[in-house]
Design a protein around this motif. Sequence first.
Motif, PDB file in Angstrom:
ATOM      1  N   LYS A  18      10.925  -1.112  -8.771  1.00 27.15           N
ATOM      2  CA  LYS A  18      10.578  -0.476  -7.497  1.00 27.15           C
ATOM      3  C   LYS A  18      11.798  -0.289  -6.602  1.00 27.15           C
ATOM      4  CE  LYS A  18       5.740  -1.766  -7.610  1.00 27.15           C
ATOM      5  NZ  LYS A  18       4.682  -2.647  -7.117  1.00 27.15           N
ATOM      6  N   LYS A  77      13.558   2.763  -7.871  1.00 25.83           N
ATOM      7  CA  LYS A  77      12.797   3.978  -7.553  1.00 25.83           C
ATOM      8  C   LYS A  77      12.859   4.326  -6.067  1.00 25.83           C
ATOM      9  CE  LYS A  77       8.247   6.006  -8.158  1.00 25.83           C
ATOM     10  NZ  LYS A  77       6.868   5.792  -8.632  1.00 25.83           N
ATOM     11  N   GLU A  78      12.720   3.311  -5.212  1.00 26.64           N
ATOM     12  CA  GLU A  78      12.626   3.571  -3.776  1.00 26.64           C
ATOM     13  C   GLU A  78      13.971   3.648  -3.061  1.00 26.64           C
ATOM     14  OE1 GLU A  78       9.867   0.837  -1.920  1.00 26.64           O
ATOM     15  OE2 GLU A  78       8.501   1.004  -3.633  1.00 26.64           O
ATOM     16  N   GLU A  79      14.949   2.866  -3.503  1.00 24.86           N
ATOM     17  CA  GLU A  79      16.222   2.783  -2.772  1.00 24.86           C
ATOM     18  C   GLU A  79      17.442   3.174  -3.604  1.00 24.86           C
ATOM     19  OE1 GLU A  79      16.586   2.253   0.432  1.00 24.86           O
ATOM     20  OE2 GLU A  79      14.487   1.802   0.842  1.00 24.86           O
ATOM     21  N   PHE A 135      14.357  -2.531   1.593  1.00 26.51           N
ATOM     22  CA  PHE A 135      13.304  -2.624   0.581  1.00 26.51           C
ATOM     23  C   PHE A 135      12.489  -3.910   0.770  1.00 26.51           C
ATOM     24  CE2 PHE A 135      11.882  -4.241  -3.545  1.00 26.51           C
ATOM     25  CZ  PHE A 135      11.107  -3.186  -3.994  1.00 26.51           C
ATOM     26  N   HIS A 189       8.397  -4.463   1.909  1.00 24.02           N
ATOM     27  CA  HIS A 189       7.451  -5.086   0.991  1.00 24.02           C
ATOM     28  C   HIS A 189       7.033  -6.487   1.397  1.00 24.02           C
ATOM     29  CE1 HIS A 189       7.316  -1.980  -2.142  1.00 24.02           C
ATOM     30  NE2 HIS A 189       8.542  -1.713  -1.746  1.00 24.02           N
TER      31      HIS A 189
END
Length: 72
Positions: free
Chosen positions: A24, A27-29, A66, A70
Motif C-alpha cells: 500500500k 501504491k499510495e506514496e 502514509f 492509516h
Amino acid sequence: MTVMVKLNVSMLKDIIDDIDFCFKLAKEESVIILPGVMVGLKNWVWMTYAAEPSLLEEALERVKTFCHSHCY
C-alpha cells in the motif's frame, strides 16, 4: 545504509501485516521498502537507502504521511 523498523499493525487501520504495509505504501506514496518477512521478521520493514539527504527526507515524509492516513 539499511534500517529495520518494527510495525505495530494494531495501530494501523486496514493494514494487516508488513507485506500489506509495503504494498500500500508503494501504491499510495511511491515509496518502495521491503517487508521484514523476507528475512524472517514478521511485521518489520527493511529500508535500504543511498540517496541525497533531500531525497531521503522526502521519502520519509511520504512514509509519515502514509502512516498518519492509516492510523486509527
